[in-house]
Design an enzyme around this catalytic site. Structure first.
Site, PDB file in Angstrom:
ATOM      1  CE  LYS A  27       6.919  -5.056   8.838  1.00 55.66           C
ATOM      2  NZ  LYS A  27       6.904  -4.963  10.251  1.00 55.66           N
ATOM      3  NE  ARG A  48       3.301 -15.471  12.841  1.00 58.95           N
ATOM      4  CZ  ARG A  48       3.469 -14.465  11.976  1.00 58.95           C
ATOM      5  NH1 ARG A  48       3.702 -13.255  12.429  1.00 58.95           N
ATOM      6  NH2 ARG A  48       3.406 -14.673  10.686  1.00 58.95           N
ATOM      7  CD  GLU A  69      12.055  -2.459   1.106  1.00 56.74           C
ATOM      8  OE1 GLU A  69      11.346  -3.224   0.404  1.00 56.74           O
ATOM      9  OE2 GLU A  69      12.544  -2.787   2.186  1.00 56.74           O
ATOM     10  CG  HIS A 100      -0.448  -9.840   1.330  1.00 55.22           C
ATOM     11  ND1 HIS A 100       0.870  -9.774   0.931  1.00 55.22           N
ATOM     12  CD2 HIS A 100      -1.068  -8.801   0.731  1.00 55.22           C
ATOM     13  CE1 HIS A 100       1.028  -8.725   0.146  1.00 55.22           C
ATOM     14  NE2 HIS A 100      -0.129  -8.119   0.001  1.00 55.22           N
TER      15      HIS A 100
END
Ligand code: MV4
Length: 494
Positions: free
Chosen positions: A116, A292, A200, A235
């Site tokens: 990331k 993907r 963040e 999620h």
């Protein structure tokens, strides 16, 4: 074109890839575990090879066994689907060494985009909007506090190697930040063998919007517009749609061209998804790249008319993209519901077992990508997704009506499923208005007694409230049952 490819996956995505192979005139070799030996899609492949027991570590995640099957069957390429080995750069490297094409991106782009922090750095270089934060790893408490004070609380701590929301923590002040840092670091170290973390600004109640990208091996990169995947729970996405119902054409073009800039800078080929968070002001911020084919790719296939899996296979074989950006239309609206063998009335607990009755929807604008049939026993060993119901219509309102009609035709007997939940969601005024955020479903379910399990009698006697605390990304997002299934979760698995 290849003569023969191997499919290193199971269920509906395995069948999706077999279908693409048939249309391409390519032979398909499917591998399966003992848990899947009765699966109906095995008969549709040209060859099926058992690679081991139910446990994914010894079958769908076992690189030597999959490579052995590929060599025995003499295939030229392997399609990994999603989940399992699909984002494992080591697997792609082994394929390369064995002279078998990995149907996906290069090892180098997988490695880079798997981080990331590295992908954020690249995003910054190509002027893709980023959430304010530490540009780089956080290695000590004092730096963390300084960064957090500069950007302002609340902040979110993320693992650079994490994905799909695992290992995230929210901090609202210096004290909670200090106390979360170590835990986040060691969690990341344990889960991903990489303790690198960053900070963040935390966006509250955002939307999740992602852009589908396709690139070829000749440097061409295009986008296939966006999907809105805001409707999720812990999620796990439940409903996805395209286009995003709340952005104008200018925002859409900005979002999609930002994603193309990033993919081009990464030298990307094959399919990938660039994920963004969108705040209440409809400003978007880069999150991460999924290297993907995704579960929700059919939504994009329906609004663009393209076959993403066919294109992945053709691109792997060296074909040039058969269109340019201006040739990719966004037409009408598509919605997908992910059908899971789990019981929304019992805390979404998995409901494996034998399917005794099945009536499947059909008719205009309806697509069902399913891996199950009457008599099939849903194994406990993998992600409990049974099928994806996808509809297309000329407008979003018509697509909602069509989805409701299709849901009415869909009956599953013998196991619990979340079909009723979709009927509820599609009736909700806020869903119908496109008025959503990532906490929307949790908030909605709290207002519906049918979807709140009664407390067990011993707890009720103690007058402990059945109400759950609000879900924050800093609490373990993985439901208890899927921690038992740790190796087998599709898509979220890495
Ligand atoms: C965030 C966020 C708020 N602020 N980052 C979750 C999955 C992972 N890819 C990133 N995630 C988030 N990152 C900042 N700066 C909120 C989430 C988030 C979320 C994002 C997309 C879809 C669902 C979500 C549910 C909870 C939290």
């Amino acid at each position: 074109m290849y003569q023969r490819i191997l499919i290193a996956n199971r269920g509906e995505i395995a069948l999706r890839i077999i279908r693409a192979c048939k249309e391409l005139g390519v032979e398909s070799v499917i591998v399966y575990s003992e848990a899947d030996k009765g699966a109906n899609y095995l008969k549709l492949a040209d060859q099926a090879i058992c690679i081991g027991p139910a446990i994914a570590a010894e079958s769908y995640l076992n690189i030597p066994r999959i490579i052995a099957a590929a060599e025995v069957a003499d295939v030229q390429a392997i399609h990994p689907g999603f989940g399992f080995l699909s984002e494992n750069a080591h697997f792609a490297e082994v394929c390369r060494e064995c002279k078998i094409e990995f149907i996906g991106p290069s090892v180098e782009s997988m490695k880079m985009l798997g981080s990331k922090l590295a992908s954020k750095e690249l995003a910054k270089k190509c002027h893709v909007p980023l959430t304010p934060g530490s540009l780089g790893a956080i290695t000590n408490e004092e730096d963390a506090v300084e960064v957090a004070r500069n950007i302002g609380y609340p902040v979110i701590i993320k693992a650079s190697a994490g994905g799909g929301g695992r290992g995230m923590r929210v901090a609202h002040n210096d004290i909670s930040l200090r106390s979360s840092l170590m835990a986040a670091q060691s969690e990341a170290e344990a889960a991903f063998k990489d303790g690198t973390i960053f900070i963040e600004k935390y966006h509250e109640e955002p939307r999740h919007v992602e852009v589908q990208i396709l690139g070829d091996k000749h440097g061409h990169v295009v986008h296939l517009w966006e999907r809105d995947c805001t409707l999720q729970r812990r999620h796990q996405k439940l409903v996805e749609e395209s286009p995003c119902p709340v952005i104008d054409q200018k925002t859409r073009e900005d979002l999609c061209s930002a994603a193309v800039r990033l993919a081009k800078a990464a030298g990307y080929y094959s399919a990938c998804t660039v994920e963004f968070i969108m705040d209440k002001d409809r400003k978007f911020y880069f999150l991460e790249v999924n290297t993907r084919i995704q579960v929700e790719h059919p939504v994009t296939e329906l609004v663009t008319g393209l076959d993403l899996v066919r294109l992945q296979i053709e691109i792997a074989g060296g074909a040039k993209l058969p269109f340019t950006q201006s040739g990719i239309a966004l037409r009408g609206a598509a919605i997908e519901c992910r059908v899971y063998a789990e019981d929304p009335a019992n805390n979404f607990f998995p409901s494996p077992g034998r399917i005794t009755h099945l009536a499947e929807p059909s008719g205009p604008g309806v697509r069902l990508d399913s891996g199950v049939y009457p008599g099939w026993t849903v194994p406990l060993d993998y992600d409990p997704m049974l099928s994806k119901l996808i509809v297309w219509a000329d407008t979003r309102d018509h697509a909602i009506a069509r989805m409701q009609r299709a849901l009415g035709e869909y009956h599953l007997g013998g196991i619990e499923s979340n079909l009723q939940l979709f009927k509820l969601i599609l009736n909700e005024p806020n869903f119908r208005a496109g008025n959503l955020h990532t906490g929307y479903l949790d908030a909605l379910l709290k207002t519906k007694p049918d979807f709140n399990p009664p407390p067990p009698p011993e707890l009720a006697a103690l007058a402990i409230s059945a109400q759950q605390p609000p879900m924050h990304p800093n609490s373990d997002p993985t439901p208890v049952h899927s921690r038992w299934l740790s190796q087998g979760r599709n898509e979220q698995m890495r």
